[in-house]
Design a protein around this motif. Structure first.
Motif, PDB file in Angstrom:
ATOM      1  N   HIS A 317       0.803  -1.218   0.000  1.00 31.37           N
ATOM      2  CA  HIS A 317       0.000   0.000   0.000  1.00 31.37           C
ATOM      3  C   HIS A 317       0.841   1.276   0.000  1.00 31.37           C
ATOM      4  O   HIS A 317       0.326   2.350  -0.312  1.00 31.37           O
ATOM      5  CB  HIS A 317      -0.915   0.011   1.223  1.00 31.37           C
ATOM      6  CG  HIS A 317      -1.745  -1.224   1.369  1.00 31.37           C
ATOM      7  ND1 HIS A 317      -2.871  -1.456   0.616  1.00 31.37           N
ATOM      8  CD2 HIS A 317      -1.583  -2.319   2.150  1.00 31.37           C
ATOM      9  CE1 HIS A 317      -3.384  -2.630   0.940  1.00 31.37           C
ATOM     10  NE2 HIS A 317      -2.625  -3.174   1.872  1.00 31.37           N
ATOM     11  N   THR A 339      -2.901   2.507  -9.916  1.00 33.03           N
ATOM     12  CA  THR A 339      -4.094   1.919 -10.525  1.00 33.03           C
ATOM     13  C   THR A 339      -5.297   2.210  -9.621  1.00 33.03           C
ATOM     14  O   THR A 339      -5.146   2.537  -8.439  1.00 33.03           O
ATOM     15  CB  THR A 339      -3.958   0.388 -10.655  1.00 33.03           C
ATOM     16  OG1 THR A 339      -3.859  -0.185  -9.340  1.00 33.03           O
ATOM     17  CG2 THR A 339      -2.722   0.016 -11.475  1.00 33.03           C
ATOM     18  N   GLU A 341      -7.298   0.034  -8.439  1.00 36.94           N
ATOM     19  CA  GLU A 341      -7.339  -0.958  -7.366  1.00 36.94           C
ATOM     20  C   GLU A 341      -6.398  -0.575  -6.230  1.00 36.94           C
ATOM     21  O   GLU A 341      -6.721  -0.781  -5.058  1.00 36.94           O
ATOM     22  CB  GLU A 341      -6.967  -2.339  -7.916  1.00 36.94           C
ATOM     23  CG  GLU A 341      -6.947  -3.438  -6.852  1.00 36.94           C
ATOM     24  CD  GLU A 341      -8.205  -3.482  -5.988  1.00 36.94           C
ATOM     25  OE1 GLU A 341      -8.086  -3.761  -4.776  1.00 36.94           O
ATOM     26  OE2 GLU A 341      -9.306  -3.223  -6.516  1.00 36.94           O
ATOM     27  N   ARG A 342      -5.238  -0.009  -6.549  1.00 39.94           N
ATOM     28  CA  ARG A 342      -4.329   0.467  -5.494  1.00 39.94           C
ATOM     29  C   ARG A 342      -5.005   1.531  -4.634  1.00 39.94           C
ATOM     30  O   ARG A 342      -4.897   1.509  -3.411  1.00 39.94           O
ATOM     31  CB  ARG A 342      -3.050   1.040  -6.115  1.00 39.94           C
ATOM     32  CG  ARG A 342      -1.968   0.020  -6.433  1.00 39.94           C
ATOM     33  CD  ARG A 342      -0.733   0.753  -6.936  1.00 39.94           C
ATOM     34  NE  ARG A 342       0.372  -0.141  -7.193  1.00 39.94           N
ATOM     35  CZ  ARG A 342       1.301  -0.490  -6.296  1.00 39.94           C
ATOM     36  NH1 ARG A 342       1.238  -0.010  -5.078  1.00 39.94           N
ATOM     37  NH2 ARG A 342       2.286  -1.302  -6.619  1.00 39.94           N
ATOM     38  N   ARG A 344      -8.244   2.003  -4.174  1.00 39.01           N
ATOM     39  CA  ARG A 344      -9.316   1.393  -3.378  1.00 39.01           C
ATOM     40  C   ARG A 344      -8.751   0.585  -2.206  1.00 39.01           C
ATOM     41  O   ARG A 344      -9.314   0.594  -1.102  1.00 39.01           O
ATOM     42  CB  ARG A 344     -10.201   0.519  -4.274  1.00 39.01           C
ATOM     43  CG  ARG A 344     -11.051   1.314  -5.260  1.00 39.01           C
ATOM     44  CD  ARG A 344     -12.030   0.423  -5.984  1.00 39.01           C
ATOM     45  NE  ARG A 344     -11.360  -0.476  -6.910  1.00 39.01           N
ATOM     46  CZ  ARG A 344     -11.068  -0.181  -8.177  1.00 39.01           C
ATOM     47  NH1 ARG A 344     -11.385   1.016  -8.661  1.00 39.01           N
ATOM     48  NH2 ARG A 344     -10.471  -1.055  -8.957  1.00 39.01           N
ATOM     49  N   ALA A 345      -7.633  -0.105  -2.451  1.00 33.25           N
ATOM     50  CA  ALA A 345      -7.028  -0.911  -1.387  1.00 33.25           C
ATOM     51  C   ALA A 345      -6.506  -0.021  -0.259  1.00 33.25           C
ATOM     52  O   ALA A 345      -6.651  -0.352   0.921  1.00 33.25           O
ATOM     53  CB  ALA A 345      -5.894  -1.759  -1.965  1.00 33.25           C
ATOM     54  N   ARG A 348      -9.549   1.086   1.730  1.00 39.29           N
ATOM     55  CA  ARG A 348     -10.091   0.014   2.579  1.00 39.29           C
ATOM     56  C   ARG A 348      -9.235  -0.175   3.823  1.00 39.29           C
ATOM     57  O   ARG A 348      -9.758  -0.321   4.940  1.00 39.29           O
ATOM     58  CB  ARG A 348     -10.155  -1.306   1.796  1.00 39.29           C
ATOM     59  CG  ARG A 348     -11.264  -1.397   0.775  1.00 39.29           C
ATOM     60  CD  ARG A 348     -11.468  -2.834   0.322  1.00 39.29           C
ATOM     61  NE  ARG A 348     -10.268  -3.405  -0.288  1.00 39.29           N
ATOM     62  CZ  ARG A 348      -9.996  -3.346  -1.588  1.00 39.29           C
ATOM     63  NH1 ARG A 348     -10.837  -2.715  -2.419  1.00 39.29           N
ATOM     64  NH2 ARG A 348      -8.906  -3.910  -2.073  1.00 39.29           N
TER      65      ARG A 348
END
Length: 374
Positions: A317, A339, A341-342, A344-345, A348
């Motif tokens: 992260h 990205t 997804e990075r 969003r991760a 989260r």
């Protein structure tokens, strides 16, 4: 049932850079525990500005936080460095501190202790606590000017405490040599406040990068900051710069905005494309887990950091970078490495590490410990 009072023996002033000390005191207060935040009782001998600080303490014996938070108490004590100071504290100053706190809160508080000094050890019995939590947040042996017997007094506090929590893996390993039951409790974030920045996505390639926090040259790597600025990035700095590297704040591409109250930080971070955590690697930083890590992650923006041991578990992260070249390269490559997804991760992970979640964990441990007592 009425919740017991809580006394936080902090290692910082209330109006200092917002840290774990203030966050936990605020959360205890919000949860219905009558709470006192005892400002630092000192770790080292004071500098030239000490007389002004003492005068300020003499003018105020305590106050309620204007924002509706805990009671803030500035104790009048001497540093825990010389034997004469310790005797004066034990016989004169600490009994008064304890009387004041009992008058504000009532009897038998839960004590959350930070600096493991002789002052802390001598004050705790005066408070007659129902439970002591040593929240180990720093490697105090490495602090410049710390008392020569700080390792010994910390060991005493580790043995005395009913519970021991640690903010990083290195600190946890150290504590478990004495307290095998010590448990992890890492940094956290006021999630909603910092996640609001996600409404304005960062620019890629990154143009403005930011560090917020104490700008002391003992922990911060100014060679990295200089290299980033000279590579063409705008470097925004927020925080106390009394101990910053001389002349750096006036260099091209460096934007210094001074100290910003914690609740105003998100507004001051508008327009930032990436965060940097350029810590010096060494004994002083080996055990730290930067409090601001999850605050940066909650914004969704990329974070480039020195490879501190506490950050190794976050390598998916956080972009870990070595030295000036590593930071400049990582920042320059963000357009290709970032990205959705990075983002969003990161978000989260920050949500899972909110202060509310962290406080619930600690409160549960404390409640179980109190229930299990004879």
């Amino acid at each position: 049932m009425r919740k017991p009072p809580v006394v936080v023996l902090s290692g910082v002033r209330w109006d200092f850079l917002w840290q774990r000390h203030q966050a936990l005191a605020t959360l205890f207060d919000r949860a219905g525990y009558p709470t006192a935040f005892v400002e630092t009782t000192g770790l080292a001998n004071p500098g030239p500005s000490a007389s002004r600080k003492v005068a300020a303490r003499l003018r105020r014996t305590g106050r309620k936080d204007p924002g509706g938070g805990p009671f803030v108490y500035p104790p009048l004590v001497l540093p825990p460095t010389y034997r004469a100071f310790r005797v004066a504290n034990r016989k004169l100053f600490l009994p008064r501190v304890a009387r004041d706190l009992r008058g504000f809160l009532g009897e038998r508080p839960i004590v959350v202790a930070y600096p493991p000094t002789r002052t802390t050890l001598d004050l705790i019995p005066h408070l007659d606590p129902r439970l002591v939590l040593y929240d180990l947040a720093d490697d105090y042996e490495r602090f410049p000017g710390a008392p020569k017997d700080i390792a010994s007094t910390e060991r005493e506090l580790l043995v005395l405490a009913d519970l021991v929590s640690c903010t990083s893996e290195p600190l946890l390993r150290k504590a478990r040599r004495v307290r095998p039951d010590a448990f992890p409790s890492g940094p956290a974030v006021d999630y909603e406040r910092f996640a609001a920045l996600r409404e304005h996505p960062p620019a890629l390639p990154a143009r403005t990068v930011c560090f917020f926090g104490h700008l002391g040259r003992e922990r911060l790597d100014f060679e990295v900051l200089r290299a980033i600025a000279r590579a063409g990035f705008r470097v925004r700095l927020l925080g106390n710069a009394e101990r910053a590297e001389k002349g750096f704040l006036g260099e091209p591409n460096v934007e210094y905005r001074g100290e910003v109250p914690h609740h105003l930080l998100p507004a001051a971070l508008a327009g930032v494309d990436a965060f940097i955590l350029p810590y010096r690697m060494g004994d002083l930083t080996h055990a730290i887990s930067p409090a601001k890590t999850y605050e940066c992650l909650a914004t969704g923006r990329p974070v480039v950091a020195s490879p501190l041991p506490a950050l190794e578990s976050l390598s998916k992260h956080v972009y870990l970078a070595d030295g000036p070249e590593g930071f400049v390269e990582a920042l320059g490559n963000l357009e290709g490495t970032e990205t959705g997804e990075r983002v969003r991760a990161r978000n989260r992970l920050a949500r899972e590490n909110s202060w509310e979640a962290r406080f619930r964990e600690l409160e549960d441990v404390i409640s179980r410990s109190l229930r299990d007592r004879p």
